[in-house]
Design a protein around this motif. Structure first.
Motif, mmCIF file in Angstrom:
data_model
loop_
_atom_site.group_PDB
_atom_site.id
_atom_site.type_symbol
_atom_site.label_atom_id
_atom_site.label_comp_id
_atom_site.label_asym_id
_atom_site.label_seq_id
_atom_site.Cartn_x
_atom_site.Cartn_y
_atom_site.Cartn_z
ATOM 1 N N ASN A 266 0.863 -1.181 0.000
ATOM 2 C CA ASN A 266 0.000 0.000 0.000
ATOM 3 C C ASN A 266 0.897 1.228 0.000
ATOM 4 O OD1 ASN A 266 -1.761 2.126 0.567
ATOM 5 N ND2 ASN A 266 -3.142 0.797 1.687
ATOM 6 N N ASP A 267 0.887 1.968 -1.090
ATOM 7 C CA ASP A 267 1.768 3.132 -1.179
ATOM 8 C C ASP A 267 1.142 4.395 -0.595
ATOM 9 O OD1 ASP A 267 -0.100 3.359 -3.140
ATOM 10 O OD2 ASP A 267 1.303 3.802 -4.761
ATOM 11 N N ASN A 268 -0.011 4.253 0.063
ATOM 12 C CA ASN A 268 -0.672 5.390 0.706
ATOM 13 C C ASN A 268 -0.362 5.488 2.197
ATOM 14 O OD1 ASN A 268 -1.960 6.238 -1.626
ATOM 15 N ND2 ASN A 268 -3.661 4.836 -1.311
ATOM 16 N N ILE A 269 0.672 4.806 2.662
ATOM 17 C CA ILE A 269 1.006 4.845 4.086
ATOM 18 C C ILE A 269 1.487 6.252 4.439
ATOM 19 C CG2 ILE A 269 2.514 3.953 5.888
ATOM 20 C CD1 ILE A 269 2.540 1.287 4.389
ATOM 21 N N LEU A 270 0.795 6.868 5.395
ATOM 22 C CA LEU A 270 1.122 8.234 5.797
ATOM 23 C C LEU A 270 2.317 8.268 6.748
ATOM 24 C CD1 LEU A 270 -2.524 9.436 6.497
ATOM 25 C CD2 LEU A 270 -1.147 9.855 4.445
ATOM 26 N N ASP A 271 2.221 7.473 7.808
ATOM 27 C CA ASP A 271 3.315 7.438 8.773
ATOM 28 C C ASP A 271 3.262 6.153 9.591
ATOM 29 O OD1 ASP A 271 1.211 7.857 10.516
ATOM 30 O OD2 ASP A 271 1.853 9.825 11.179
ATOM 31 N N ALA A 272 4.321 5.953 10.348
ATOM 32 C CA ALA A 272 4.414 4.774 11.207
ATOM 33 C C ALA A 272 4.992 5.199 12.552
ATOM 34 C CB ALA A 272 5.306 3.724 10.567
ATOM 35 N N LYS A 273 4.528 4.550 13.593
ATOM 36 C CA LYS A 273 5.071 4.780 14.929
ATOM 37 C C LYS A 273 5.519 3.429 15.475
ATOM 38 C CE LYS A 273 4.254 6.880 19.372
ATOM 39 N NZ LYS A 273 3.354 7.637 20.225
ATOM 40 N N LYS B 281 -8.012 7.089 6.379
ATOM 41 C CA LYS B 281 -9.234 6.487 6.919
ATOM 42 C C LYS B 281 -9.016 5.148 7.624
ATOM 43 C CE LYS B 281 -12.060 8.533 3.294
ATOM 44 N NZ LYS B 281 -12.995 8.275 2.223
ATOM 45 N N GLU B 282 -7.775 4.760 7.913
ATOM 46 C CA GLU B 282 -7.533 3.447 8.529
ATOM 47 C C GLU B 282 -6.240 3.477 9.343
ATOM 48 O OE1 GLU B 282 -9.208 0.055 9.398
ATOM 49 O OE2 GLU B 282 -9.972 1.020 7.596
ATOM 50 N N THR B 283 -6.218 2.682 10.416
ATOM 51 C CA THR B 283 -5.018 2.512 11.241
ATOM 52 C C THR B 283 -4.816 1.022 11.498
ATOM 53 O OG1 THR B 283 -5.406 4.630 12.347
ATOM 54 C CG2 THR B 283 -3.928 3.094 13.441
ATOM 55 N N PHE B 284 -3.593 0.567 11.320
ATOM 56 C CA PHE B 284 -3.257 -0.841 11.575
ATOM 57 C C PHE B 284 -2.259 -0.891 12.724
ATOM 58 C CE2 PHE B 284 -4.003 -0.532 6.934
ATOM 59 C CZ PHE B 284 -5.143 -1.298 6.874
ATOM 60 N N ILE B 285 -2.496 -1.841 13.653
ATOM 61 C CA ILE B 285 -1.641 -1.970 14.829
ATOM 62 C C ILE B 285 -1.212 -3.433 14.974
ATOM 63 C CG2 ILE B 285 -1.513 -1.726 17.344
ATOM 64 C CD1 ILE B 285 -3.771 0.365 17.091
ATOM 65 N N SER B 286 0.058 -3.610 15.308
ATOM 66 C CA SER B 286 0.553 -4.950 15.587
ATOM 67 C C SER B 286 1.506 -4.876 16.772
ATOM 68 C CB SER B 286 1.280 -5.519 14.369
ATOM 69 O OG SER B 286 1.771 -6.807 14.677
ATOM 70 N N VAL B 287 1.317 -5.770 17.736
ATOM 71 C CA VAL B 287 2.180 -5.848 18.913
ATOM 72 C C VAL B 287 2.715 -7.269 18.989
ATOM 73 C CG1 VAL B 287 2.329 -5.585 21.414
ATOM 74 C CG2 VAL B 287 0.739 -4.159 20.114
ATOM 75 N N SER C 263 2.491 -9.398 10.362
ATOM 76 C CA SER C 263 1.101 -9.200 10.760
ATOM 77 C C SER C 263 0.496 -7.989 10.047
ATOM 78 C CB SER C 263 1.020 -9.015 12.274
ATOM 79 O OG SER C 263 -0.277 -8.659 12.660
ATOM 80 N N LEU C 264 1.244 -6.902 9.968
ATOM 81 C CA LEU C 264 0.760 -5.709 9.283
ATOM 82 C C LEU C 264 0.571 -5.959 7.789
ATOM 83 C CD1 LEU C 264 2.919 -3.045 11.108
ATOM 84 C CD2 LEU C 264 0.436 -3.218 11.185
ATOM 85 N N ARG D 41 -5.514 -7.745 3.512
ATOM 86 C CA ARG D 41 -6.925 -8.013 3.785
ATOM 87 C C ARG D 41 -7.760 -6.761 3.552
ATOM 88 N NH1 ARG D 41 -7.120 -9.450 9.297
ATOM 89 N NH2 ARG D 41 -5.571 -10.995 8.754
ATOM 90 N N HIS D 42 -7.257 -5.615 4.001
ATOM 91 C CA HIS D 42 -7.958 -4.345 3.813
ATOM 92 C C HIS D 42 -8.105 -4.030 2.324
ATOM 93 C CE1 HIS D 42 -9.193 -0.211 4.477
ATOM 94 N NE2 HIS D 42 -8.213 0.188 3.678
ATOM 95 N N LYS D 43 -7.052 -4.254 1.574
ATOM 96 C CA LYS D 43 -7.076 -3.983 0.136
ATOM 97 C C LYS D 43 -8.072 -4.901 -0.574
ATOM 98 C CE LYS D 43 -3.630 -2.395 -3.070
ATOM 99 N NZ LYS D 43 -2.204 -2.323 -3.371
ATOM 100 N N GLU D 44 -8.123 -6.172 -0.161
ATOM 101 C CA GLU D 44 -9.077 -7.122 -0.744
ATOM 102 C C GLU D 44 -10.510 -6.686 -0.463
ATOM 103 O OE1 GLU D 44 -8.010 -10.905 0.882
ATOM 104 O OE2 GLU D 44 -6.170 -11.024 -0.318
ATOM 105 N N LYS D 45 -10.764 -6.185 0.732
ATOM 106 C CA LYS D 45 -12.110 -5.702 1.072
ATOM 107 C C LYS D 45 -12.504 -4.539 0.179
ATOM 108 C CE LYS D 45 -12.405 -6.877 5.981
ATOM 109 N NZ LYS D 45 -12.480 -6.296 7.334
ATOM 110 N N LEU D 46 -11.568 -3.619 -0.032
ATOM 111 C CA LEU D 46 -11.848 -2.470 -0.880
ATOM 112 C C LEU D 46 -12.143 -2.904 -2.310
ATOM 113 C CD1 LEU D 46 -9.165 0.132 0.270
ATOM 114 C CD2 LEU D 46 -11.584 0.082 0.835
#
Length: 103
Positions: free
Chosen positions: A31-38, A62-68, A84-85, A91-96
């Motif tokens: 996904n090349d629309n990733i704004l930022d990562a923490k 419009k979306e946030t993904f979290i993995s711990v 995991s991310l 999965r998110h892309k497939e839904k879209l």
């Protein structure tokens, strides 16, 4: 993409930050629309074993993904979190795509 690092109970060296940065940048393939990562790295002392916990938060519009993930090394924890991310982003892309097809 802007990547923020936070380390708790230790100081992260540049080698570790560079390793994590290279892994996270590979997510741009999916996904090349990733704004930022923490990235939050924690050194947890649970008895005899010190667990290394890596929490990665990725924001796209419009979306946030979290993995711990936790492991014996920060590198292994990072690898697990990025895998995991990757699954979450796919999965998110497939839904879209399926929503667009049904409309």
């Amino acid at each position: 993409m802007n990547i923020q690092f936070q380390s708790i109970h230790f100081t992260a060296d540049d080698k570790l930050k560079n390793y994590i940065t290279s892994k996270i940048e590979k997510l741009l393939k999916f996904n090349d629309n990733i704004l930022d990562a923490k990235v939050i790295m924690k050194l947890e002392n649970s008895g005899q074993i010190k667990d290394k916990i890596v929490e990665v938060i990725i924001r796209i519009p419009k979306e946030t993904f979290i993995s711990v993930e936790d492991s014996k090394t920060f590198e292994a924890s990072c690898d697990q979190a990025v895998d995991s991310l990757k699954r979450q982003i796919k999965r998110h892309k497939e839904k879209l795509v399926s929503r667009k097809r049904s409309n």
